[in-house]
Design a protein around this motif. Structure first.
Motif, mmCIF file in Angstrom:
data_model
loop_
_atom_site.group_PDB
_atom_site.id
_atom_site.type_symbol
_atom_site.label_atom_id
_atom_site.label_comp_id
_atom_site.label_asym_id
_atom_site.label_seq_id
_atom_site.Cartn_x
_atom_site.Cartn_y
_atom_site.Cartn_z
ATOM 1 N N GLN A 267 0.819 -1.217 0.000
ATOM 2 C CA GLN A 267 0.000 0.000 0.000
ATOM 3 C C GLN A 267 0.851 1.265 0.000
ATOM 4 O O GLN A 267 0.333 2.357 -0.240
ATOM 5 C CB GLN A 267 -0.910 0.026 1.246
ATOM 6 C CG GLN A 267 -1.691 -1.237 1.519
ATOM 7 C CD GLN A 267 -2.505 -1.699 0.331
ATOM 8 O OE1 GLN A 267 -3.287 -0.935 -0.212
ATOM 9 N NE2 GLN A 267 -2.314 -2.947 -0.067
ATOM 10 N N ALA A 269 2.909 3.418 -1.625
ATOM 11 C CA ALA A 269 3.347 3.781 -2.978
ATOM 12 C C ALA A 269 4.587 4.667 -2.926
ATOM 13 O O ALA A 269 4.823 5.385 -1.949
ATOM 14 C CB ALA A 269 2.225 4.507 -3.702
ATOM 15 N N ASP A 273 6.440 4.713 -8.906
ATOM 16 C CA ASP A 273 5.590 3.558 -9.196
ATOM 17 C C ASP A 273 4.706 3.808 -10.413
ATOM 18 O O ASP A 273 4.404 4.963 -10.739
ATOM 19 C CB ASP A 273 4.696 3.250 -7.994
ATOM 20 C CG ASP A 273 5.452 2.582 -6.865
ATOM 21 O OD1 ASP A 273 6.615 2.185 -7.077
ATOM 22 O OD2 ASP A 273 4.877 2.456 -5.761
ATOM 23 N N SER A 276 -1.448 4.457 -10.218
ATOM 24 C CA SER A 276 -2.487 3.626 -9.619
ATOM 25 C C SER A 276 -3.798 3.836 -10.370
ATOM 26 O O SER A 276 -4.119 4.957 -10.771
ATOM 27 C CB SER A 276 -2.673 3.978 -8.141
ATOM 28 O OG SER A 276 -3.810 3.352 -7.612
ATOM 29 N N ARG A 278 -6.552 3.645 -8.976
ATOM 30 C CA ARG A 278 -7.504 4.150 -7.987
ATOM 31 C C ARG A 278 -7.171 5.571 -7.525
ATOM 32 O O ARG A 278 -7.566 5.980 -6.451
ATOM 33 C CB ARG A 278 -7.538 3.210 -6.777
ATOM 34 C CG ARG A 278 -7.982 1.801 -7.134
ATOM 35 C CD ARG A 278 -8.088 0.938 -5.893
ATOM 36 N NE ARG A 278 -8.452 -0.422 -6.232
ATOM 37 C CZ ARG A 278 -8.658 -1.379 -5.329
ATOM 38 N NH1 ARG A 278 -8.530 -1.111 -4.045
ATOM 39 N NH2 ARG A 278 -8.989 -2.604 -5.699
ATOM 40 N N PRO A 281 -2.068 7.674 -4.532
ATOM 41 C CA PRO A 281 -1.965 7.274 -3.122
ATOM 42 C C PRO A 281 -1.217 8.339 -2.316
ATOM 43 O O PRO A 281 -0.419 9.107 -2.864
ATOM 44 C CB PRO A 281 -1.155 5.974 -3.182
ATOM 45 C CG PRO A 281 -1.163 5.550 -4.610
ATOM 46 C CD PRO A 281 -1.312 6.789 -5.416
ATOM 47 N N SER A 284 2.683 8.649 -2.530
ATOM 48 C CA SER A 284 3.296 8.922 -3.837
ATOM 49 C C SER A 284 3.926 10.311 -3.878
ATOM 50 O O SER A 284 4.641 10.639 -4.816
ATOM 51 C CB SER A 284 2.262 8.779 -4.957
ATOM 52 O OG SER A 284 1.216 9.724 -4.802
ATOM 53 N N SER A 349 -7.507 -2.858 -12.306
ATOM 54 C CA SER A 349 -6.780 -3.116 -11.070
ATOM 55 C C SER A 349 -6.531 -4.612 -10.870
ATOM 56 O O SER A 349 -5.524 -5.002 -10.269
ATOM 57 C CB SER A 349 -7.530 -2.534 -9.875
ATOM 58 O OG SER A 349 -8.698 -3.275 -9.577
ATOM 59 N N GLN A 352 -3.543 -5.282 -13.080
ATOM 60 C CA GLN A 352 -2.344 -4.664 -12.518
ATOM 61 C C GLN A 352 -1.830 -5.458 -11.318
ATOM 62 O O GLN A 352 -0.626 -5.682 -11.188
ATOM 63 C CB GLN A 352 -2.644 -3.224 -12.101
ATOM 64 C CG GLN A 352 -1.404 -2.471 -11.607
ATOM 65 C CD GLN A 352 -1.709 -1.043 -11.241
ATOM 66 O OE1 GLN A 352 -2.270 -0.782 -10.190
ATOM 67 N NE2 GLN A 352 -1.363 -0.109 -12.119
ATOM 68 N N SER A 353 -2.733 -5.926 -10.462
ATOM 69 C CA SER A 353 -2.308 -6.719 -9.304
ATOM 70 C C SER A 353 -1.653 -8.027 -9.737
ATOM 71 O O SER A 353 -0.649 -8.452 -9.149
ATOM 72 C CB SER A 353 -3.505 -7.003 -8.392
ATOM 73 O OG SER A 353 -3.964 -5.821 -7.781
#
Length: 368
Positions: A267, A269, A273, A276, A278, A281, A284, A349, A352-353
């Motif tokens: 979690q 970030a 990176d 995201s 979403r 983060p 970031s 997502s 990506q995961s």
């Protein structure tokens, strides 16, 4: 949990319960009668302010006439999945951890009498602090010099949690102690398989990763308390940049602490990176310690061997893909309203995961 502290800028300035009638999920007069008898720290009548967040649990900030504050929490109304929104579990954890170095809200009272308001609920102390969900919140509330402080405090609190012997604090019955990863792999692979049809989505990487992970599980050490969702969104951060309290313990159990560590690091970030799906983060933004520094600090504080940390990183990425896959399936089945939901982002997502899980496994193999 202390979600006014999560969404405080938008918190209501007037009470939701100026009238003494029921609120959603709470019969105010009956609950206040119970509080008079069981929570001497409060003196009803109270002002009730609805707090947002917390996995849809109904959570209110309570304030009495003298300014004393507390937080009350119960499950959402309606039919619930078994073991979901477990107030007794949360209560057991904050009660037990209150005597340790792990910062939690003070446990004030637990009601298991369903006649009071139709569900178990508990009351905990108010903690002054705010969570971080987004980079914009960091820009607004966390000055650059406090970002390293927050990083160190964040990982130190997790190390302190994993130093707690569950038997010594009365939490030996919180869950099974052995084969945590093996049980998690079986649970979430069943979820993936069950969701393939409803989601109209399958990906061979999910199956290949399951095969690899299930045959490379590291030996588990002594079971420890795993929060299960430890991140800045579930911590309340004080004005000094340190973790004032850890909240939302409803999925906590006993298991492998390195799985908990890897989840937290996933979690966390970093500025370089991939974007995201979403949103941005909180970590970031510049100024936060990188994941490697947090891992090193955890290893120094705990003495744990992190040479196979990438296994746990990959496992958590794979698990995240399975979880979102199941959520995506429920949306496509019409079991959840899609109003305001970006289904394409959810789907992205998942992919990506899985990609990040593969990368973790590749790193693990390169250093084997």
């Amino acid at each position: 949990m202390e979600e006014d502290l999560r969404r405080q800028p938008g918190a209501p300035s007037t009470p939701d319960a100026a009238a003494r009638g029921p609120l959603p999920g709470f019969d105010v007069p009956r609950v206040e009668d119970w509080l008079r008898a069981h929570v001497p720290q409060l003196s009803p009548p109270l002002q009730w302010h609805r707090l947002e967040g917390g996995h849809s649990n109904l959570t209110y900030l309570l304030t009495d006439g003298s300014g004393q504050r507390a937080v009350i929490r119960r499950p959402p109304q309606g039919e619930l999945l078994p073991k979901a929104h477990d107030m007794a579990r949360e209560w057991a954890l904050i009660s037990a951890l209150g005597a340790t170095s792990v910062p939690v809200p003070q446990a004030l009272g637990f009601c298991e009498d369903l006649s009071v308001t139709g569900a178990h609920f508990y009351v905990m102390g108010h903690v002054a602090g705010l969570p971080f969900y987004t980079a914009a919140e960091v820009d607004e509330r966390l000055p650059l010099p406090l970002r390293p402080v927050l990083g160190e405090s964040f990982i130190d609190v997790l190390a302190d949690l994993h130093a707690v012997d569950p038997d010594a604090v009365g939490l030996s019955g919180l869950g099974k102690k052995d084969d945590y990863i093996g049980r998690q792999l079986k649970t979430w692979y069943r979820s993936w398989q069950a969701s393939i049809g409803p989601a109209q989505l399958d990906d061979e990487r999910a199956h290949a990763l399951l095969r690899y992970l299930s045959t490379h599980v590291p030996e588990q050490g002594p079971a420890r308390i795993v929060h299960g969702d430890y991140g800045l969104h579930n911590t309340l951060i004080g004005t000094d940049g340190r973790v004032a309290a850890v909240v939302d313990w409803e999925i906590s159990t006993l298991g492998d602490p390195l799985a908990d560590l890897a989840y937290a690091l996933n979690q966390w970030a970093e500025p370089g990176d991939p974007p995201s799906v979403r949103g941005e983060p909180p970590t970031s933004r510049p100024g936060f310690p990188p994941r490697a520094a947090l891992a090193d600090r955890y290893a120094q504080r705990t003495g744990r061997d992190l040479s196979r940390l990438d296994f746990y990183v990959g496992f958590n990425r794979w698990k995240s893909a399975c979880i979102v896959h199941g959520v995506y399936a429920r949306y496509l089945e019409g079991k959840k309203s899609t109003a305001g939901v970006d289904l394409d982002a959810l789907k992205a997502s998942i992919f990506q995961s899985l990609a990040l899980a593969e990368q973790a496994v590749e790193r693990l193999e390169r250093h084997a």
